[in-house]
Design an enzyme around this catalytic site. Structure first.
Site, mmCIF file in Angstrom:
data_model
loop_
_atom_site.group_PDB
_atom_site.id
_atom_site.type_symbol
_atom_site.label_atom_id
_atom_site.label_comp_id
_atom_site.label_asym_id
_atom_site.label_seq_id
_atom_site.Cartn_x
_atom_site.Cartn_y
_atom_site.Cartn_z
ATOM 1 C CG PHE A 120 66.964 89.743 13.105
ATOM 2 C CD1 PHE A 120 65.701 89.189 13.184
ATOM 3 C CD2 PHE A 120 67.246 90.867 13.871
ATOM 4 C CE1 PHE A 120 64.745 89.734 14.023
ATOM 5 C CE2 PHE A 120 66.290 91.415 14.713
ATOM 6 C CZ PHE A 120 65.041 90.846 14.790
ATOM 7 C CG HIS A 248 63.878 99.318 15.193
ATOM 8 N ND1 HIS A 248 62.958 98.995 14.237
ATOM 9 C CD2 HIS A 248 64.386 98.140 15.647
ATOM 10 C CE1 HIS A 248 62.914 97.679 14.122
ATOM 11 N NE2 HIS A 248 63.758 97.130 14.969
ATOM 12 C CG LEU A 262 60.703 97.347 18.323
ATOM 13 C CD1 LEU A 262 61.541 98.270 17.457
ATOM 14 C CD2 LEU A 262 61.592 96.515 19.229
#
Lengths: 626, 253
Positions: A120, A248, A262
């Protein structure tokens, strides 16, 4: 009508990951616990977390440990994190994940049968425990089922399932009550009937999550209205660093109806690349100096990293979120965006359709059903979406106690400090568990030491009058319209790129809406009335927006989730400053406060040349606090 | 690409109610939940509806759209012809609270009746070892978002209130199956109690639950039928059950 009254040792506001973990801890300490939440049990926003939970278990790469995780977290937060929170989080995260497994969570596995971990953004090693791309659902369901298991135990032992722990679903808390300067309980109403309810309790844990609904484009569910932030402010607690909001980098941009939903970072973790309308893989142009030694500056090396992580630098798509969001914003602004104002994110070139559907099932589903796009064959269009607030209630790291209000605790997204100016993906789910547990324990210890603190009739009448007010007015403002106006202001003036002039304008406009919101009237009666509910949510969002805009105006630098067009660089002097918001009953006031100094043993975990990029020469010379 | 949409929305409470006609604008790409929100903001400020994520992940906005149990956030307006009137009603198997909101507490009561996971005695955190292939069966059922559409559509309770007492419903059959297939669960007789206490026998496999599942969980084929078959097997051969459990345990420990 007689008022519904309950007495508990601890009241927990919010039934997401942090609230439920706090509840389990307080209950296991032998206390009685009420869990109060706005939605049905098991629907909290935690359910939407996709990518995973970061914990340095070292199951995939055994070079990982808490120190590496700590360093990554501090880098991600641009060293504005409260070091103690980042330290506790890194140290305790693995235990919190293993504990979930004992309670029934079924994470994806490595070939050795251990919990698998994925890559990540900003994490040096594969670190995120995950279940496909629905890790948050697994977490919330596991916690929900743990609560049920404990209730079943109480049913067996005491003949009453809800003796020690009860969930009050679809209840909104409008006020935290204090007596003699200490917490005494919470007051609110049942959404279903509109009837009022009093919880008497000497300790309250706020675990209400985020503030996304203050913004127009957000990945947050409707519950993200900053309730806990506002309740804490009104109860006399402080908020820390409210200027830092995470946009984001990858939300859906089309169709309009799904704008903001998302698109998990796992798409990039699994090999997804970002390109602009010219087909350029643009992230190579946006690697900041502080990260140059860790990220590949050419495609060949970036591609090799997926096979050999020890001898290659990471692809720049996996930079921390603030960097990627700003890069996408710049590309679109420069006219290299897609038709709908985003950029392309493509995972179909690197991995097979079968693996995409296995590792990213809900992404496939979401694009196929809502946008008519098959991500195993084509690119997605993505752009920044308001996702997470780094700022929040100022707490003592070890106990999660809110500074300045005895008996008040806060954990999860609503608490500030842990993530500094920018949160790494995957650190939220373990934050919920680590500090949810600590808040539950902190509250339990407090109650054992202090005992009950009864609520006065005067406090009840005051709280009740406030709930009745919108019905007493007619022909006033419409809560839905005011909410939309607020969202326009925050989107346009307090968004991803800010200027002093725009922030000043925003502060004035937010104040105007707040004034008008005092005159909201509601149609219909109290029974499950969303217009009535929104009136209270809006009041919270307005305080949050005011705190964010005022903190943002003061911070004259760009760092993490706060970018000032008029002050573009990061400034080491500003790194030593936290912004503390408080409420005087009329308006939010923001003041600067020195950031706690990194102790020597944590200072020494870093290469001093790296710290030089963030710290002043005086700080470097001191070498951390002794 | 805006179009004018004709809706009929059920409004009322536990005592009275009926369909109300509404005309509202719809934009390209919008889902039914968007339309309901527009009606709320512009025409019916107190229209009651549950929703949370608007992304098909939380299972809150369950309702019946033209008689079909669906999530409003995952139902495209474009799926309905231009001239069609869209009728929106609350879930039928549960008592109405107000408008599109129903009392789903039945499901939470049933959840309380299913025995929880029982881990092997003495196993410590961090010790479990399970293969991906062994967890995948249970993982399928853990995809459940608890929208309760399967519960709502199951005719065992949809039209037979009297069955609710003795019938847990498809959502909880997959919960039992999930625990039964969990590689570490030590509680025996889950299938037997599913049959005897949770009403598995009342299901006659019409697959209505599978059809409405927004997560595409194969409720009937992968949970209900295998449990029914093994309940039948074990009636004749209880050693089979014990054998399989012991073998599984040896793999694990």
């Amino acid at each position: 009508m007689t008022l519904e009254k309950h007495k508990y040792d601890v009241v927990i506001i919010g039934a997401g990951g942090a609230g439920l973990r706090a509840a389990v801890e307080a209950r296991e300490a032998g206390l009685s616990v009420a869990i109060v939440c706005k939605s049905l049990f098991g629907k909290a926003h935690t359910v939407m977390a996709e990518g995973g939970a970061a914990a340095s278990m070292g199951n995939v790469n055994d070079n990982d440990n808490w120190m590496v995780h700590f360093r990554d977290t501090m880098r991600g937060g641009k060293f504005l994190n409260h070091y103690r929170m980042a330290e506790l989080h890194a140290k305790e995260a693995p235990d919190r994940i293993w504990e979930l497994e004992m309670w029934g969570a079924l994470f994806d596995r490595t070939s050795e049968g251990k919990i698998s971990q994925r890559n990540f953004g900003g994490h040096e090693y594969p670190r995120l425990a995950h279940v496909g791309d629905r890790t948050g659902l697994e977490l919330i369901r596991t916690m929900q089922q743990r609560i049920v298991a404990l209730q079943q135990q109480d049913a067996r032992d005491h003949g009453e399932a809800e003796k020690n722990m009860k969930v009050f679903a679809e209840v909104t808390i409008t006020e935290i009550l204090k007596e003699n300067g200490k917490i005494a309980g919470a007051y609110g109403y049942r959404r279903e009937t509109g009837s009022e309810v009093l919880f008497e309790a000497p300790a309250v844990v706020i675990a209400t999550g985020g503030v996304g609904k203050t913004f127009k484009i957000t990945s947050n569910s409707w519950e993200g209205t900053g309730d806990g932030h506002a309740l804490a402010l009104k109860a006399g607690a402080n908020l820390v660093d409210m200027e830092f909001l995470q946009f984001h980098p990858t939300g859906m941009v089309w169709p309009l109806s799904v704008k903001g939903i998302l698109v998990t970072e796992s798409v990039r973790g699994e090999g997804g690349i970002l390109t602009n309308s010219l087909g350029e893989r643009f992230m190579f142009k946006y690697i900041p100096d502080v990260f140059k030694d860790k990220y590949a500056d050419n495609e060949a090396e970036a591609d090799r990293w997926y096979e050999d992580q020890d001898n290659n630098r990471r692809p720049p798509e996996l930079l921390p979120r603030d960097e990627v969001a700003r890069a996408i914003n710049s590309e679109v602004k420069a006219g290299r965006g897609t038709e709908h104002g985003g950029v392309f994110l493509d995972v179909s070139k690197r991995i097979s359709a079968e693996i995409i559907k296995k590792r990213l099932p809900s992404m496939w589903h979401q694009f196929y059903e809502l946008a008519g796009v098959d991500i195993t064959k084509e690119a997605m269009e993505v752009g920044p979406t308001c996702h997470y607030v780094m700022g929040g209630v100022e707490v003592e790291p070890d106990t999660a106690a809110a500074v300045g209000v005895p008996g008040l605790y806060a954990a999860g997204e609503v608490a500030g400090g842990m993530h500094g100016s920018n949160r790494l993906g995957g650190n939220s789910l373990t934050d919920l568990l680590v500090f949810g547990r600590r808040a539950g324990k902190g509250a339990a210890d407090y109650v054992k030491a202090n005992g009950a603190n009864p609520v006065s009739e005067a406090a009840i009448s005051k709280a009740s009058a406030r709930i009745e007010a919108p019905f007493a007015r007619t022909g006033g403002e419409n809560a839905y319209s005011l909410h939309q106006e607020l969202q326009e202001i925050t989107h346009n003036l307090v968004g991803i790129i800010r200027t002093g002039q725009e922030l000043t304008k925003a502060i004035a406009e937010i104040a105007d809406i707040r004034k008008r919101s005092g005159n909201i009237s509601v149609s219909g009666d109290r029974k499950f009335n969303p217009g009535f509910h929104l009136a209270f949510d809006l009041d919270n969002m307005l305080l949050v927006a005011e705190s964010t805009a005022k903190s943002a105006l003061l911070r004259e630098e760009s760092r993490g989730g706060h970018t000032r067009d008029d002050f573009p660089g990061m400034n080491s002097t500003w790194r030593q400053v936290n912004h503390i918001s408080s409420f005087d009953g009329d308006k939010v006031n923001v003041k600067a406060q020195p950031l706690p100094v990194l102790p020597k043993e944590l200072f020494d975990l870093f290469d001093v040349h790296e710290l030089e990029k963030y710290m002043t020469s005086e700080e470097i010379a001191k070498g951390g606090s002794k | 690409m805006a179009r004018t949409l004709k809706l009929r929305i059920w409004r009322g409470d536990d005592k009275t109610g009926g369909l109300q006609d509404v005309t509202v604008e719809a934009n390209h790409g919008e889902v039914v939940l968007d339309i309901i929100h527009r009606v709320q903001a512009t025409q019916m400020g107190d229209l009651a509806v549950r929703w949370n994520c608007k992304a098909g992940k939380c299972g809150s906005c369950s309702m019946e759209i033209n008689g079909k149990p669906r999530l409003a956030c995952m139902t495209q307006v474009a799926a309905y012809p231009e001239d069609e009137v869209i009728t929106i009603t609350p879930l039928r198997a549960f008592p109405v609270i107000k408008d599109l909101v129903t009392d789903v507490s039945f499901n939470y009561k049933k959840a309380m009746e299913i025995p929880s996971l029982e881990m092997p005695a003495g196993m410590k955190p961090g010790e479990p070892r399970m293969q991906q292939v062994d967890v995948e069966r249970s993982q399928e059922f853990r995809k459940c978002i608890e929208c309760f559409l399967c519960q709502n559509t199951c005719h065992v309770i949809r039209d037979h209130e009297e069955n609710k007492k003795s019938f847990a419903g498809p959502r909880f059959f997959i919960r039992i199956a999930e625990l039964d297939m969990h590689p570490l669960d030590m509680l025996r007789n889950r299938k037997k109690t599913a049959q005897e206490e949770h009403g598995l026998g009342l299901c006659n496999i019409t697959k209505c639950c599978t059809e409405v599942c927004p997560e595409h969980i194969k409720i009937t084929d992968n949970a209900i039928i295998p449990m029914k078959e093994r309940v039948a097997d074990e009636k004749y051969d209880p050693i089979r059950w014990l054998g399989s459990k012991i073998r599984r345990r040896e793999d694990v420990l």
